[in-house]
Design an enzyme around this catalytic site. Structure first.
Site, PDB file in Angstrom:
ATOM      1  N   ARG A  20       0.841  -1.194   0.000  1.00 13.91           N
ATOM      2  CA  ARG A  20       0.000   0.000   0.000  1.00 13.91           C
ATOM      3  C   ARG A  20       0.870   1.235   0.000  1.00 13.91           C
ATOM      4  O   ARG A  20       1.754   1.369   0.846  1.00 13.91           O
ATOM      5  CB  ARG A  20      -0.854   0.011   1.261  1.00 13.91           C
ATOM      6  CG  ARG A  20      -2.316  -0.105   0.952  1.00 13.91           C
ATOM      7  CD  ARG A  20      -3.085  -0.144   2.219  1.00 13.91           C
ATOM      8  NE  ARG A  20      -3.811  -1.399   2.264  1.00 13.91           N
ATOM      9  CZ  ARG A  20      -4.718  -1.679   3.182  1.00 13.91           C
ATOM     10  NH1 ARG A  20      -4.973  -0.804   4.132  1.00 13.91           N
ATOM     11  NH2 ARG A  20      -5.364  -2.821   3.139  1.00 13.91           N
ATOM     12  N   SER A 111      -8.054  -0.768   0.651  1.00 14.06           N
ATOM     13  CA  SER A 111      -9.083  -0.994   1.656  1.00 14.06           C
ATOM     14  C   SER A 111      -9.775   0.296   2.094  1.00 14.06           C
ATOM     15  O   SER A 111     -10.415   0.949   1.304  1.00 14.06           O
ATOM     16  CB  SER A 111      -8.456  -1.740   2.840  1.00 14.06           C
ATOM     17  OG  SER A 111      -9.444  -2.086   3.774  1.00 14.06           O
ATOM     18  N   HIS A 112      -9.600   0.652   3.358  1.00 12.95           N
ATOM     19  CA  HIS A 112     -10.304   1.790   3.941  1.00 12.95           C
ATOM     20  C   HIS A 112      -9.543   3.096   3.779  1.00 12.95           C
ATOM     21  O   HIS A 112     -10.011   4.131   4.227  1.00 12.95           O
ATOM     22  CB  HIS A 112     -10.536   1.502   5.421  1.00 12.95           C
ATOM     23  CG  HIS A 112      -9.272   1.039   6.084  1.00 12.95           C
ATOM     24  ND1 HIS A 112      -8.764  -0.230   5.892  1.00 12.95           N
ATOM     25  CD2 HIS A 112      -8.395   1.678   6.874  1.00 12.95           C
ATOM     26  CE1 HIS A 112      -7.623  -0.349   6.546  1.00 12.95           C
ATOM     27  NE2 HIS A 112      -7.377   0.786   7.149  1.00 12.95           N
ATOM     28  N   ASP A 276     -16.495  -0.957   3.937  1.00 11.52           N
ATOM     29  CA  ASP A 276     -15.373  -0.083   3.588  1.00 11.52           C
ATOM     30  C   ASP A 276     -15.050  -0.090   2.099  1.00 11.52           C
ATOM     31  O   ASP A 276     -15.808  -0.625   1.290  1.00 11.52           O
ATOM     32  CB  ASP A 276     -14.143  -0.481   4.400  1.00 11.52           C
ATOM     33  CG  ASP A 276     -13.552  -1.795   3.917  1.00 11.52           C
ATOM     34  OD1 ASP A 276     -14.321  -2.648   3.444  1.00 11.52           O
ATOM     35  OD2 ASP A 276     -12.322  -1.975   4.008  1.00 11.52           O
ATOM     36  N   ASP A 278     -13.133  -1.713   0.045  1.00 17.04           N
ATOM     37  CA  ASP A 278     -13.108  -2.949  -0.741  1.00 17.04           C
ATOM     38  C   ASP A 278     -14.111  -3.983  -0.248  1.00 17.04           C
ATOM     39  O   ASP A 278     -14.092  -5.134  -0.687  1.00 17.04           O
ATOM     40  CB  ASP A 278     -11.701  -3.542  -0.767  1.00 17.04           C
ATOM     41  CG  ASP A 278     -11.201  -3.909   0.622  1.00 17.04           C
ATOM     42  OD1 ASP A 278     -11.619  -3.246   1.592  1.00 17.04           O
ATOM     43  OD2 ASP A 278     -10.410  -4.856   0.749  1.00 17.04           O
ATOM     44  N   ASP A 280     -14.670  -5.508   2.708  1.00 17.64           N
ATOM     45  CA  ASP A 280     -14.431  -6.597   3.666  1.00 17.64           C
ATOM     46  C   ASP A 280     -14.747  -6.200   5.103  1.00 17.64           C
ATOM     47  O   ASP A 280     -14.873  -7.061   5.964  1.00 17.64           O
ATOM     48  CB  ASP A 280     -13.014  -7.184   3.537  1.00 17.64           C
ATOM     49  CG  ASP A 280     -11.933  -6.148   3.674  1.00 17.64           C
ATOM     50  OD1 ASP A 280     -12.243  -4.958   3.855  1.00 17.64           O
ATOM     51  OD2 ASP A 280     -10.742  -6.529   3.605  1.00 17.64           O
ATOM     52  N   ARG A 281     -14.876  -4.902   5.381  1.00 17.74           N
ATOM     53  CA  ARG A 281     -15.193  -4.495   6.757  1.00 17.74           C
ATOM     54  C   ARG A 281     -16.688  -4.275   6.922  1.00 17.74           C
ATOM     55  O   ARG A 281     -17.405  -4.042   5.938  1.00 17.74           O
ATOM     56  CB  ARG A 281     -14.485  -3.182   7.097  1.00 17.74           C
ATOM     57  CG  ARG A 281     -13.003  -3.328   7.141  1.00 17.74           C
ATOM     58  CD  ARG A 281     -12.340  -2.066   7.657  1.00 17.74           C
ATOM     59  NE  ARG A 281     -10.921  -2.347   7.836  1.00 17.74           N
ATOM     60  CZ  ARG A 281     -10.105  -1.626   8.561  1.00 17.74           C
ATOM     61  NH1 ARG A 281     -10.542  -0.554   9.193  1.00 17.74           N
ATOM     62  NH2 ARG A 281      -8.834  -1.947   8.672  1.00 17.74           N
ATOM     63  N   LYS A 375     -12.192 -11.399   5.236  1.00 20.95           N
ATOM     64  CA  LYS A 375     -13.337 -10.946   6.010  1.00 20.95           C
ATOM     65  C   LYS A 375     -14.374 -10.439   5.023  1.00 20.95           C
ATOM     66  O   LYS A 375     -14.055 -10.139   3.873  1.00 20.95           O
ATOM     67  CB  LYS A 375     -12.934  -9.888   7.019  1.00 20.95           C
ATOM     68  CG  LYS A 375     -12.189  -8.691   6.454  1.00 20.95           C
ATOM     69  CD  LYS A 375     -11.698  -7.824   7.608  1.00 20.95           C
ATOM     70  CE  LYS A 375     -10.922  -6.632   7.110  1.00 20.95           C
ATOM     71  NZ  LYS A 375      -9.478  -6.751   7.376  1.00 20.95           N
ATOM     72  N   ARG A 495      -1.528   2.439  17.417  1.00 22.58           N
ATOM     73  CA  ARG A 495      -2.863   2.034  17.849  1.00 22.58           C
ATOM     74  C   ARG A 495      -2.777   1.600  19.314  1.00 22.58           C
ATOM     75  O   ARG A 495      -1.896   0.806  19.681  1.00 22.58           O
ATOM     76  CB  ARG A 495      -3.388   0.870  17.012  1.00 22.58           C
ATOM     77  CG  ARG A 495      -3.431   1.155  15.517  1.00 22.58           C
ATOM     78  CD  ARG A 495      -4.382   0.196  14.824  1.00 22.58           C
ATOM     79  NE  ARG A 495      -4.204   0.182  13.376  1.00 22.58           N
ATOM     80  CZ  ARG A 495      -4.616   1.128  12.535  1.00 22.58           C
ATOM     81  NH1 ARG A 495      -5.220   2.207  12.999  1.00 22.58           N
ATOM     82  NH2 ARG A 495      -4.418   1.013  11.239  1.00 22.58           N
TER      83      ARG A 495
HETATM   84  C1  G1P Z   1      -5.564  -2.737   9.954  1.00 27.73           C
HETATM   85  C2  G1P Z   1      -6.329  -3.442  11.039  1.00 27.73           C
HETATM   86  C3  G1P Z   1      -6.258  -4.943  10.857  1.00 27.73           C
HETATM   87  C4  G1P Z   1      -6.765  -5.308   9.470  1.00 27.73           C
HETATM   88  C5  G1P Z   1      -6.016  -4.517   8.415  1.00 27.73           C
HETATM   89  C6  G1P Z   1      -6.614  -4.737   7.032  1.00 27.73           C
HETATM   90  O1  G1P Z   1      -4.207  -3.114  10.004  1.00 27.73           O
HETATM   91  O2  G1P Z   1      -5.848  -3.074  12.308  1.00 27.73           O
HETATM   92  O3  G1P Z   1      -7.003  -5.575  11.862  1.00 27.73           O
HETATM   93  O4  G1P Z   1      -6.595  -6.674   9.220  1.00 27.73           O
HETATM   94  O5  G1P Z   1      -6.101  -3.116   8.716  1.00 27.73           O
HETATM   95  O6  G1P Z   1      -7.946  -4.366   6.953  1.00 27.73           O
HETATM   96  P1  G1P Z   1      -3.073  -2.209  10.708  1.00 27.73           P
HETATM   97  O7  G1P Z   1      -3.120  -0.858  10.040  1.00 27.73           O
HETATM   98  O8  G1P Z   1      -3.465  -2.084  12.151  1.00 27.73           O
HETATM   99  O9  G1P Z   1      -1.798  -2.960  10.508  1.00 27.73           O
HETATM  100 ZN    ZN Z   2     -11.007  -3.438   3.551  1.00 21.78          ZN
END
Ligand code: G1P
Ligand code: ZN
Length: 542
Positions: A20, A111-112, A276, A278, A280-281, A375, A495
């Site tokens: 990413r 993703s998000h 989200d 893509d 999956d959330r 997911k 986090r």
């Molecule tokens: C974050 C979430 C994790 C999830 C991932 C992909 O990763 O915390 O649970 O699997 O996005 O959606 P992180 O940015 O914390 O590494």
């Molecule tokens: Zn996602």
């Protein structure tokens, strides 16, 4: 084979979920091509391979898909299954890989993370089981990317992906599939959609689903507005846009504000959900109630037998380490195994493949089952709707009854986004140094039961993953967890996960933020967050 000389980039190591980076990074000459060639070179057998290809519709998806198709042709692949306009949710991609038994898939998504010319893009490889490549494969891809000298790409015009059908690029067969159909069929096989439709028709209040201008729009319209008979407009922000309408396509209390406000209005819908970028959330809301994702996982596990697909019970469950232990309590009662894995879906794959677990989830708004190896946002929404249809109770009643039975693991996550990377790493170092002396100490009235740097040994293949986050557990069942994000693209994201266990019924009406407040103060102090990050407060609270 048309071949282009190239030189390696040093920063192509996949993180929690694929590679990413900002779009500008991917758009540099050879950057995307180098990584794609590394993926193809890491395949056990590149010539004659078959892959699924699609993405969440974000900016640069279209360019990347055309590039990858031309590279697939030049690399001698036999077939690529792509979707109309390249739109494909991550769980639907996982399903296509499994259904059509391909050699894997390439998913284009961050993703998000927000999308747009100055936002993020991502690319992820999934293996033939439909799941994200495990670390030994992502490391292999990374190794190849560090020494790559050339890639192969056909010289041709872009192909038209606006209609389903089949076309050939030299020896490569390209099938353009409808992105929604196969996925809907899968949902039909898991849930009692007729019962849900009848239940929804009997309610005098609507439901709402926020697709956040991301990939689930077309899936959600087909599901809710067509199959389940909800009125048009049930799906909010249903058109996928390359920049997600300028929003942050992450379904949580901060970023899905419009939906949250709707559900908390006096005359609001009785059920609300969002997904989200893509797909999956998931975020689950009832009227005036937000279901924490950790609770949601526990509730799904406790009620699984009410759902057709899980009628015979669960083999076991798994949660990522920072996810609350609410599901552990359910597993104990059901007499099934509960696994604690590092963050990221890739760690669930082996457990699902080995049939050790049926359900799994993460606090980060992710839940899923053995139906795919990702997911699945809409799956979680349908699971909840199926539950409501069977129990004929409100979301709030279901959650409160759950707490009455199991107690409540009040849960809040604090994110400090885009902080200085050196500072964040020093913070983690500072915590690590304290770990050996913490157990047994009483801090702000809380006694530390254990304190460690989480390591995981995969029970199926024996693989070891270390340094997966700092855990501090207290003897009253509460926890503080610290981790650095592996999906951020700018600086570092710290986090802090706060979990306070209570079985005092008076606490069930109190906001989670209030219940974790003492832990929160302690977490800030222990890690010297202000000192190392320069921040007085988190940037996102979920
Ligand atoms: C974050 C979430 C994790 C999830 C991932 C992909 O990763 O915390 O649970 O699997 O996005 O959606 P992180 O940015 O914390 O590494
Ligand atoms: Zn996602």
């Amino acid at each position: 084979m048309p071949t282009i000389k190239t030189t390696p980039f040093t920063d192509q190591r996949p993180g929690t979920s694929g590679l990413r980076k900002p779009v500008q990074t991917f758009a540099q000459p050879h950057y995307l091509e180098n990584f794609v060639q590394s993926i193809l070179d890491a395949l056990p057998q590149r010539e004659g391979a078959r892959l699924v290809l699609g993405g969440d519709g974000r900016y640069y998806n279209d360019v990347a898909i055309q590039t990858i198709l031309k590279m697939a042709e030049a690399n001698g692949l036999a077939e690529v299954l792509v979707t109309r306009d390249g739109i494909l949710s991550t769980p639907a991609a996982s399903h296509l890989i499994r259904k059509y038994q391909t050699d894997g898939g390439v998913i284009l998504s961050a993703s998000h993370n927000p999308g747009g010319p100055d936002k993020d893009f991502g690319i992820k490889f999934n293996t033939p089981n439909g799941g994200p490549a495990p670390e030994k494969i992502t490391e292999r891809i990374y190794e190849i990317s560090r020494t790559i000298e050339q890639y192969h790409i056909a010289e041709r015009e872009d192909i038209d992906l606006s209609q389903t059908g089949e076309t050939h690029l030299g020896n490569l067969r390209v099938r353009i599939l409808d992105p929604v159909g196969d996925y809907l069929e899968l949902m039909e096989s898991l849930f009692d959609l007729d019962r849900i439709a009848a239940y929804l028709a009997r309610q005098n209040r609507p439901i709402a689903f926020d697709a956040m201008h991301a990939v689930t729009g077309p899936y959600a319209r087909a599901l809710f507005e067509e199959r389940l008979g909800c009125p048009a407009g049930t799906v909010m922000n249903g058109d996928p846009l390359p920049n997600f309408g300028g929003g942050h396509p992450d379904p949580n209390l901060s970023h899905a504000r419009a939906l949250v406000d709707k559900l908390f209005a006096d005359d609001g819908p009785f059920f609300g959900a969002a997904s989200d970028g893509d797909g999956d959330r998931n975020m689950i809301l009832g009227h005036k109630i937000f279901v924490s994702p950790s609770d949601s996982l526990a509730i799904l596990a406790a009620n699984a037998k009410l759902i057709p697909a899980y009628r015979d019970g669960l083999k076991g469950v798994a949660r990522s380490m920072p996810t609350s232990a609410a599901v552990d309590r359910v597993a104990r009662q059901l007499g099934i195994d509960c696994y604690e894995t590092p963050t990221g879906w890739k760690f669930f794959g082996n457990l699902l493949d080995a049939d050790r677990i049926t359900l799994c989830g993460e606090e980060s708004f992710g839940a899923g089952s053995n139906h795919v190896r990702e997911k699945d946002g809409l799956w979680a929404v349908l699971f909840w709707l199926n539950l409501l249809a069977v129990r004929e109770q409100s979301v709030a009643d279901i959650v409160h009854q759950h707490w009455q039975t199991f107690g409540r693991n009040a849960y809040v996550r604090h994110d400090y986004e885009e902080v200085d990377s050196d500072g964040a790493h020093s913070l983690v170092e500072h915590l690590r140094e304290q770990l050996p002396g913490l157990a047994g100490q009483t801090l702000n009235g809380l006694t530390v039961d254990y304190a460690d740097d989480f390591a995981y040994t995969d029970p199926v293949d024996g693989g070891v993953s270390e340094h997966q986050g700092i855990r501090i557990g207290f003897d009253n069942g509460s926890r503080i967890v610290y981790r650095l994000s592996g999906t951020g693209t700018r600086g570092a994201t710290l986090r802090v996960y706060l979990e306070a266990y209570t079985d005092n019924a008076e606490d069930y009406a109190r906001p989670a933020t209030e219940l974790v407040a003492p832990l929160s103060a302690l977490a800030v102090e222990l890690a010297r967050i202000a000192h190392f990050t320069g921040r007085q407060a988190p940037s996102v609270i979920t």
